[in-house]
Design an enzyme around this catalytic site. Structure first.
Site, PDB file in Angstrom:
ATOM      1  N   CYS A   1      73.057 -11.236 -28.816  1.00  0.00           N
ATOM      2  CA  CYS A   1      74.118 -11.409 -27.817  1.00  0.00           C
ATOM      3  C   CYS A   1      75.183 -12.398 -28.311  1.00  0.00           C
ATOM      4  O   CYS A   1      76.178 -12.630 -27.639  1.00  0.00           O
ATOM      5  CB  CYS A   1      73.536 -11.870 -26.474  1.00  0.00           C
ATOM      6  SG  CYS A   1      73.064 -13.609 -26.435  1.00  0.00           S
TER       7      CYS A   1
ATOM      8  N   HIS B   1      53.563 -27.224 -23.112  1.00  0.00           N
ATOM      9  CA  HIS B   1      54.862 -27.513 -23.737  1.00  0.00           C
ATOM     10  C   HIS B   1      55.422 -26.320 -24.511  1.00  0.00           C
ATOM     11  O   HIS B   1      56.232 -26.503 -25.409  1.00  0.00           O
ATOM     12  CB  HIS B   1      54.744 -28.743 -24.655  1.00  0.00           C
ATOM     13  CG  HIS B   1      54.454 -30.012 -23.908  1.00  0.00           C
ATOM     14  ND1 HIS B   1      54.107 -31.198 -24.514  1.00  0.00           N
ATOM     15  CD2 HIS B   1      54.466 -30.284 -22.577  1.00  0.00           C
ATOM     16  CE1 HIS B   1      53.908 -32.133 -23.598  1.00  0.00           C
ATOM     17  NE2 HIS B   1      54.112 -31.600 -22.413  1.00  0.00           N
TER      18      HIS B   1
ATOM     19  N   ASP C   1      51.238 -25.232 -31.346  1.00  0.00           N
ATOM     20  CA  ASP C   1      50.919 -24.609 -32.634  1.00  0.00           C
ATOM     21  C   ASP C   1      50.044 -23.354 -32.562  1.00  0.00           C
ATOM     22  O   ASP C   1      49.840 -22.687 -33.584  1.00  0.00           O
ATOM     23  CB  ASP C   1      50.274 -25.643 -33.576  1.00  0.00           C
ATOM     24  CG  ASP C   1      49.034 -26.305 -32.987  1.00  0.00           C
ATOM     25  OD1 ASP C   1      48.298 -25.660 -32.230  1.00  0.00           O
ATOM     26  OD2 ASP C   1      48.795 -27.496 -33.297  1.00  0.00           O
TER      27      ASP C   1
HETATM   28  N1  APR Z   1      41.343 -36.630 -33.807  1.00  0.00           N
HETATM   29  C1  APR Z   1      41.562 -37.045 -32.543  1.00  0.00           C
HETATM   30  N2  APR Z   1      42.619 -37.797 -32.184  1.00  0.00           N
HETATM   31  C2  APR Z   1      43.477 -38.151 -33.137  1.00  0.00           C
HETATM   32  C3  APR Z   1      43.336 -37.769 -34.483  1.00  0.00           C
HETATM   33  C4  APR Z   1      42.202 -36.974 -34.819  1.00  0.00           C
HETATM   34  N3  APR Z   1      41.986 -36.551 -36.066  1.00  0.00           N
HETATM   35  N4  APR Z   1      44.370 -38.280 -35.206  1.00  0.00           N
HETATM   36  C5  APR Z   1      45.157 -38.938 -34.338  1.00  0.00           C
HETATM   37  N5  APR Z   1      44.612 -38.876 -33.086  1.00  0.00           N
HETATM   38  C6  APR Z   1      45.136 -39.418 -31.831  1.00  0.00           C
HETATM   39  C7  APR Z   1      46.005 -40.632 -31.969  1.00  0.00           C
HETATM   40  O1  APR Z   1      45.213 -41.816 -31.931  1.00  0.00           O
HETATM   41  C8  APR Z   1      46.913 -40.513 -30.743  1.00  0.00           C
HETATM   42  O2  APR Z   1      46.317 -41.140 -29.611  1.00  0.00           O
HETATM   43  O3  APR Z   1      45.981 -38.406 -31.295  1.00  0.00           O
HETATM   44  C9  APR Z   1      46.974 -39.011 -30.495  1.00  0.00           C
HETATM   45  C10 APR Z   1      48.315 -38.377 -30.846  1.00  0.00           C
HETATM   46  O4  APR Z   1      49.278 -38.863 -29.981  1.00  0.00           O
HETATM   47  P1  APR Z   1      50.791 -38.362 -29.995  1.00  0.00           P
HETATM   48  O5  APR Z   1      51.312 -38.336 -31.369  1.00  0.00           O
HETATM   49  O6  APR Z   1      51.517 -39.179 -28.990  1.00  0.00           O
HETATM   50  O7  APR Z   1      50.685 -36.827 -29.526  1.00  0.00           O
HETATM   51  P2  APR Z   1      50.575 -36.225 -28.058  1.00  0.00           P
HETATM   52  O8  APR Z   1      49.784 -37.085 -27.165  1.00  0.00           O
HETATM   53  O9  APR Z   1      50.156 -34.805 -28.228  1.00  0.00           O
HETATM   54  O10 APR Z   1      52.097 -36.228 -27.593  1.00  0.00           O
HETATM   55  C11 APR Z   1      52.424 -35.630 -26.374  1.00  0.00           C
HETATM   56  O11 APR Z   1      54.754 -35.807 -26.839  1.00  0.00           O
HETATM   57  O12 APR Z   1      56.455 -35.613 -28.341  1.00  0.00           O
HETATM   58  C12 APR Z   1      55.832 -35.039 -27.312  1.00  0.00           C
HETATM   59  O13 APR Z   1      55.878 -32.770 -26.701  1.00  0.00           O
HETATM   60  C13 APR Z   1      55.327 -33.664 -27.636  1.00  0.00           C
HETATM   61  O14 APR Z   1      53.311 -32.576 -26.931  1.00  0.00           O
HETATM   62  C14 APR Z   1      53.834 -33.793 -27.440  1.00  0.00           C
HETATM   63  C15 APR Z   1      53.735 -34.920 -26.440  1.00  0.00           C
END
Ligand code: APR
Length: 241
Positions: free
Chosen positions: A145, A115, A100
């Site tokens: 293209c 990513h 983002d």
């Molecule tokens: N502050 C901190 N942590 C938070 C908050 C917050 N406000 N809200 C949610 N979380 C935590 C959740 O508890 C969870 O452990 O953030 C985490 C989000 O996890 P995911 O949704 O799995 O995201 P992420 O770890 O970034 O996923 C990794 O997966 O789908 C792919 O490419 C995509 O980059 C992404 C990768």
């Protein structure tokens, strides 16, 4: 926990942040897993794949289009801003799984996008690649293209950009503290970064309101949101200096 984390930070020369969707959650950007991970009843995990894109590029593009609009309207939150401000006290490198661009917009000067970036669009065939906030209206949009354009992100089924990944490993390998904020640490290879840091005897600090699969590997776990915990850490560091 916060106090212990700030003690470690006080001694640190280099701090690496590993961030994920959770750090942008308080900017209004949904996370991937759990209840947030649904779009029009489609599982985000199934849409973010190279196979889904070639099976139904229109659908995947509609999802990315909505995410682009949401992200372009979002603002960095206090968590992103605190990370940027910490550069005043030690070297900071951000290794983010997020696409983002909010860390950069908050002012962080060293951000590696593991990513890719939703702001960048590239051609599936030629070498066109451009950062643009252009609002596409036809999906999938086409390159000059004649081939299909796509977001310059890493999907399941694709490898990470190797130069970025190698550099990320080097930073993880030589940091004093690694702060892992807002990621479930279930996606490889990003979830191996804490092990590289551990090889350097770095202190591992997790900031997440929930437990993660790697909580047992952490030295410290701060159970709070990133926009709450990171500004508190920043003010403890400021008070100690
Ligand atoms: N502050 C901190 N942590 C938070 C908050 C917050 N406000 N809200 C949610 N979380 C935590 C959740 O508890 C969870 O452990 O953030 C985490 C989000 O996890 P995911 O949704 O799995 O995201 P992420 O770890 O970034 O996923 C990794 O997966 O789908 C792919 O490419 C995509 O980059 C992404 C990768």
């Amino acid at each position: 926990m916060l106090n212990q984390a700030s003690e470690s930070l006080k001694k640190a020369k280099k701090v690496v942040f590993v961030t994920g969707a959770g750090i942008s959650q308080e900017s209004g950007i949904p996370t991937f897993r759990g209840k947030d991970g649904l779009w029009r009843n489609y599982d985000a995990m199934k849409l973010a794949t190279i196979d889904a894109f070639y099976e139904n590029p229109k659908l995947v593009w509609e999802w990315y289009n909505e995410r682009r609009e949401n992200i372009f309207q979002a603002e960095p939150n206090l968590g992103h801003k605190a990370i940027a401000e910490l550069e005043e006290f030690f070297e900071v490198v951000v290794l983010t799984q997020n696409i983002d661009g909010l860390h950069q917009r908050a002012g962080s000067s060293k951000v590696l996008e593991l990513h890719g970036s939703i702001v960048k669009i590239k051609c599936t065939v030629c070498d066109f690649n451009e950062e643009t906030e252009y609002k596409f209206s036809q999906f999938p949009p086409l390159c000059n293209c004649g081939n299909i354009l796509r977001p310059d992100v890493v999907w399941f089924g694709e490898g990470l950009p190797q130069n970025v990944w190698q550099e990320a490993i080097e930073h993880a390998n030589n940091c004093d503290v690694m702060i892992i904020a807002g990621t479930s640490l279930v996606v490889s290879p990003a979830n191996t970064l804490p092990f590289y840091a551990k090889q350097n005897n770095a202190t591992l600090v997790e900031i997440n309101p929930s437990e993660t699969a790697m909580t047992p590997d952490m030295d410290l776990s701060i159970r709070a949101t990133s926009a709450t915990a990171l500004p508190k850490l920043l003010s403890e560091i400021k008070n100690k200096n």
